[in-house]
Design an enzyme around this catalytic site. Structure first.
Site, PDB file in Angstrom:
ATOM      1  N   SER A 106      22.652  29.165  -8.641  1.00  0.00           N
ATOM      2  CA  SER A 106      23.004  28.760  -9.990  1.00  0.00           C
ATOM      3  C   SER A 106      24.528  28.796 -10.198  1.00  0.00           C
ATOM      4  O   SER A 106      25.235  28.047  -9.534  1.00  0.00           O
ATOM      5  CB  SER A 106      22.238  29.666 -10.976  1.00  0.00           C
ATOM      6  OG  SER A 106      22.337  29.194 -12.278  1.00  0.00           O
ATOM      7  N   ASP A 156      13.545  22.208 -13.420  1.00  0.00           N
ATOM      8  CA  ASP A 156      14.659  23.060 -13.849  1.00  0.00           C
ATOM      9  C   ASP A 156      15.254  22.505 -15.146  1.00  0.00           C
ATOM     10  O   ASP A 156      15.746  21.379 -15.178  1.00  0.00           O
ATOM     11  CB  ASP A 156      15.722  23.084 -12.734  1.00  0.00           C
ATOM     12  CG  ASP A 156      16.780  24.141 -12.969  1.00  0.00           C
ATOM     13  OD1 ASP A 156      16.952  24.572 -14.130  1.00  0.00           O
ATOM     14  OD2 ASP A 156      17.448  24.533 -11.994  1.00  0.00           O
ATOM     15  N   HIS A 187      14.057  26.969 -12.787  1.00  0.00           N
ATOM     16  CA  HIS A 187      15.362  27.487 -12.355  1.00  0.00           C
ATOM     17  C   HIS A 187      15.193  28.666 -11.392  1.00  0.00           C
ATOM     18  O   HIS A 187      16.079  28.942 -10.589  1.00  0.00           O
ATOM     19  CB  HIS A 187      16.168  27.900 -13.597  1.00  0.00           C
ATOM     20  CG  HIS A 187      17.632  28.032 -13.323  1.00  0.00           C
ATOM     21  ND1 HIS A 187      18.409  26.988 -12.857  1.00  0.00           N
ATOM     22  CD2 HIS A 187      18.475  29.100 -13.420  1.00  0.00           C
ATOM     23  CE1 HIS A 187      19.655  27.402 -12.688  1.00  0.00           C
ATOM     24  NE2 HIS A 187      19.723  28.679 -13.014  1.00  0.00           N
TER      25      HIS A 187
END
Ligand code: MLT
Length: 210
Positions: A106, A156, A187
């Site tokens: 991320s 996501d 995610h």
């Protein structure tokens, strides 16, 4: 003596000459990805810095103005600062920077992508988990010989698939050898993709490997 080891970090020596640079997501720290790193490569050394920016108390690697909207001046500065840290850490801990593999999740994947685009030469290979385009460079760097494995989640809500695909195109156009996989996931990471990432890592032979 190196002067740029100014990130809070963990360094764990390994029994092979590979080092994984672990870059956590928003709200993580230098401890977060240690188990993931160990799982991906039990023999590698692990270098795991903590992002210096705080967003409501949550560590990150660079500032953002809103979700997915980055403070580009801060991103440049933080990208350089982290790149300098990695170079200094290689000297300090005596690891082979040619055998470094970044593993970012991320926000950590985004700063790794930013290093690839802004400071080519620092990261010879990278695993980017839930990454997006960090910034659009005026000129693409030369990433010939760089290997990148990218994993996105088709559901996501934070990082749209199209954005990850744009990053894949950008890195490919820069000459990197990119493998992109999209998983039935959001995610959060899934075991399936980690198994695939591990397999890719086991086969990885970028320049510098014998
Ligand atoms: C970012 O800010 O880097 C991305 O939006 C991912 C996140 O950290 O939420």
């Amino acid at each position: 003596m190196p002067t740029d080891l100014d990130f809070i970090h963990q360094f764990t020596p390994g029994s092979s000459d590979r080092t994984l640079l672990l870059l956590h997501g928003t709200g993580g720290d230098e401890n977060d990805l240690i188990p993931l790193g160990r799982e991906l490569d039990p023999a590698a050394a692990l270098l795991s810095p903590r992002g210096k920016v705080l967003e409501n108390g949550y560590p990150r690697f660079f500032r953002r103005l809103a979700e997915g909207v980055f403070d580009l001046e801060d991103l440049k500065r933080r990208t350089d600062e982290l790149s300098d840290f990695v170079v200094a850490a290689a000297e300090h801990y005596h690891f082979d920077a040619r055998k470094l593999v970044a593993v970012g999740y991320s926000n950590g994947a985004n700063v790794a992508a930013s290093i690839l685009l802004r400071r080519p030469g620092v990261l010879p290979s990278a695993i980017l988990l839930r990454a997006m385009v960090p910034f659009i460079p005026e000129e693409l760097p030369n990433l010939a010989g760089v290997r990148v494995w990218i994993a996105g989640g088709t559901q996501d809500m934070i990082i749209p698939r199209a954005n990850t695909e744009q990053l894949v195109q950008m890195l490919t156009a820069a000459g990197a050898e990119v493998t992109a996989r999209f998983f039935d996931a959001g995610h959060a990471l899934t075991n399936t993709e980690l198994v695939q990432a591990k397999r890719w890592l086991a086969m990885l032979t970028p320049p510098g490997y014998n």
